[in-house]
Design a protein around this motif. Sequence first.
Motif, short mmCIF file in Angstrom:
data_model
loop_
_atom_site.label_atom_id
_atom_site.label_comp_id
_atom_site.label_asym_id
_atom_site.label_seq_id
_atom_site.Cartn_x
_atom_site.Cartn_y
_atom_site.Cartn_z
N THR A 3 -3.28 -10.86 3.43
CA THR A 3 -2.30 -10.37 2.47
C THR A 3 -0.89 -10.63 2.98
OG1 THR A 3 -1.89 -8.10 3.25
CG2 THR A 3 -3.93 -8.49 1.98
N LEU A 4 0.03 -10.70 2.04
CA LEU A 4 1.43 -10.95 2.36
C LEU A 4 2.30 -9.85 1.76
CD1 LEU A 4 1.58 -14.78 1.52
CD2 LEU A 4 1.19 -13.73 3.76
N THR A 5 3.14 -9.25 2.59
CA THR A 5 4.12 -8.27 2.14
C THR A 5 5.45 -8.66 2.75
OG1 THR A 5 2.43 -6.52 2.10
CG2 THR A 5 4.72 -5.82 2.05
N THR A 6 6.41 -9.06 1.91
CA THR A 6 7.68 -9.57 2.43
C THR A 6 8.84 -9.13 1.55
OG1 THR A 6 7.89 -11.64 1.17
CG2 THR A 6 6.39 -11.67 3.06
N LEU B 144 2.80 -0.77 1.50
CA LEU B 144 1.63 -1.28 2.21
C LEU B 144 0.62 -0.17 2.49
CD1 LEU B 144 0.40 -3.81 3.34
CD2 LEU B 144 1.61 -3.41 5.49
N LYS B 145 1.11 1.02 2.82
CA LYS B 145 0.22 2.14 3.11
C LYS B 145 -0.65 2.47 1.90
CE LYS B 145 0.25 6.80 5.09
NZ LYS B 145 1.10 7.86 5.69
N ASN B 146 -0.09 2.30 0.71
CA ASN B 146 -0.83 2.63 -0.51
C ASN B 146 -1.59 1.44 -1.08
OD1 ASN B 146 -0.06 5.49 -0.99
ND2 ASN B 146 1.99 4.62 -0.96
N ALA B 147 -1.50 0.29 -0.43
CA ALA B 147 -2.22 -0.89 -0.92
C ALA B 147 -3.36 -1.31 0.01
CB ALA B 147 -1.26 -2.05 -1.11
N TYR B 148 -3.13 -1.24 1.33
CA TYR B 148 -4.09 -1.89 2.24
C TYR B 148 -5.48 -1.26 2.18
CZ TYR B 148 -4.46 1.58 6.04
OH TYR B 148 -4.76 2.69 6.78
N HIS C 201 -3.23 -8.37 7.40
CA HIS C 201 -2.02 -8.09 6.63
C HIS C 201 -0.79 -8.60 7.39
CE1 HIS C 201 -4.53 -5.51 4.11
NE2 HIS C 201 -5.01 -5.00 5.22
N ILE C 202 -0.13 -9.58 6.82
CA ILE C 202 1.11 -10.11 7.37
C ILE C 202 2.28 -9.34 6.75
CG2 ILE C 202 2.65 -12.10 7.46
CD1 ILE C 202 0.21 -13.90 7.54
N ILE C 203 3.15 -8.79 7.62
CA ILE C 203 4.32 -8.05 7.15
C ILE C 203 5.57 -8.83 7.53
CG2 ILE C 203 5.53 -5.84 7.18
CD1 ILE C 203 2.97 -4.56 8.25
N GLY C 204 6.24 -9.37 6.54
CA GLY C 204 7.41 -10.21 6.78
C GLY C 204 8.70 -9.56 6.32
N VAL C 205 9.03 -8.44 6.91
CA VAL C 205 10.28 -7.73 6.60
C VAL C 205 10.99 -7.43 7.91
CG1 VAL C 205 11.33 -5.68 5.57
CG2 VAL C 205 9.30 -6.70 4.51
N ASP C 206 12.25 -7.85 8.04
CA ASP C 206 13.01 -7.63 9.27
C ASP C 206 12.25 -8.22 10.46
OD1 ASP C 206 15.06 -6.62 10.94
OD2 ASP C 206 13.92 -4.80 11.34
N SER C 207 11.86 -9.47 10.33
CA SER C 207 10.92 -10.05 11.28
C SER C 207 11.55 -10.96 12.34
CB SER C 207 9.84 -10.85 10.53
OG SER C 207 10.44 -11.86 9.73
N ILE D 256 4.23 -7.84 17.08
CA ILE D 256 2.98 -7.22 17.51
C ILE D 256 1.86 -7.54 16.51
CG2 ILE D 256 4.06 -5.35 18.81
CD1 ILE D 256 3.61 -3.50 16.44
N ALA D 257 0.64 -7.41 17.01
CA ALA D 257 -0.56 -7.49 16.16
C ALA D 257 -1.45 -6.33 16.59
CB ALA D 257 -1.27 -8.83 16.35
N LEU D 258 -2.14 -5.75 15.63
CA LEU D 258 -2.92 -4.56 15.96
C LEU D 258 -4.07 -4.37 14.99
CD1 LEU D 258 -1.29 -1.45 14.43
CD2 LEU D 258 0.07 -3.54 14.59
N ILE D 259 -4.99 -3.53 15.41
CA ILE D 259 -6.09 -3.08 14.56
C ILE D 259 -5.85 -1.62 14.23
CG2 ILE D 259 -8.58 -2.83 14.32
CD1 ILE D 259 -8.90 -4.85 16.61
N LEU D 260 -5.77 -1.33 12.94
CA LEU D 260 -5.53 0.03 12.47
C LEU D 260 -6.45 0.30 11.29
CD1 LEU D 260 -3.72 2.66 12.34
CD2 LEU D 260 -2.30 1.39 10.72
N ASP D 261 -7.26 1.33 11.40
CA ASP D 261 -8.16 1.71 10.30
C ASP D 261 -9.07 0.53 9.92
OD1 ASP D 261 -9.23 3.45 8.45
OD2 ASP D 261 -7.67 3.11 6.94
N ASN D 262 -9.49 -0.24 10.92
CA ASN D 262 -10.37 -1.40 10.73
C ASN D 262 -9.72 -2.52 9.92
OD1 ASN D 262 -12.63 -0.32 12.19
ND2 ASN D 262 -13.08 0.99 10.44
N HIS D 263 -8.39 -2.55 9.93
CA HIS D 263 -7.63 -3.64 9.33
C HIS D 263 -6.73 -4.23 10.41
CE1 HIS D 263 -8.22 -2.86 4.87
NE2 HIS D 263 -8.79 -1.81 5.43
N TYR D 264 -6.38 -5.51 10.26
CA TYR D 264 -5.46 -6.17 11.17
C TYR D 264 -4.06 -6.21 10.55
CZ TYR D 264 -9.49 -7.94 13.80
OH TYR D 264 -10.64 -8.04 14.54
N PHE D 265 -3.04 -5.96 11.37
CA PHE D 265 -1.65 -6.03 10.92
C PHE D 265 -0.88 -6.92 11.89
CE2 PHE D 265 -3.35 -2.15 9.18
CZ PHE D 265 -2.81 -2.09 7.90
#
Length: 276
Positions: free
Chosen positions: A5-8, A52-56, A65-71, A80-89
């Motif tokens: 997913t893309l959020t930018t 993103l919290k209400n979509a992922y 999930h790629i987050i492209g804001v203030d990047s 950073i990259a991480l696993i949160l709630d069995n999703h990758y960010f």
Amino acid sequence: MSIITLTTDFGTKDHFVGAVKGTIYSELPNARIVDISHHISPFNITETAYILKNAYKSFPEGSIHIIGVDSELNEENKHIALILDNHYFICPDNGVISLLASEIKPEKIVEINIHDRIETSFPVLDVFVKVACHIARGGTLEVIGKTILNFKQLVELQPSVSSDSSTISGNIIYVDNYGNSISNISKKLFQEIGKGRDFEVIANKYSFKKINTKYSDIIDFSVSKEQRQKDGTRLAIFNTANYLEIAMFRSNLNTVGGASSLLGLNYRDVITVKFS
């Protein structure tokens, strides 16, 4: 193959979104890409986290999930990259994860270190995409970064509770497409602090002593249409994300207007709940 997913805050006028998608498809021709939003207000971390919290959670576990804001990478804004709630960010360490992870602790976090091999002024394209494709192929986080334990905390726009639990003070964190003003006061916090007490919601110079669960709750369907509430009636509601929202019934920004414009409730403005 995992969904990416893309959020930018790129918008859709320029080439950025197309370039990111094209690069993903060049590396993974069978990739599945979903746009969450490209219309985040520029550099707005809180708005990013809210959307993103209400979509992922609607995506399958294992989604990336790629987050492209203030990047942009700098000394104070690592990647950073991480696993949160069995999703990758995959995102900048600018505080966005502290808002996403307010109730769930990440399982693993790495600081991305592949920048030594990449010179870029467009890290979402040149770094985040490579990391996402690596994960989509089954790669581990340790290959692209070193494990870290903490991430930047953004507490400025977190709600606060008075010492005697008589007041919750929050802020408007998002104005939606209808002009409704959404606060950072959750239904869970409201119930935990309120414990069924009477209350008053104060937003700007307006006061509400009832919080609805549906917008149409303000309508008395037993009376004729001519006697019912009209479009543009203000109300407080716990929205579908279970956050306290100040709204206008059937708001239309081209005609009636929204809570943001009509009530003067904009990003960062204070909203208060007083219990009695």
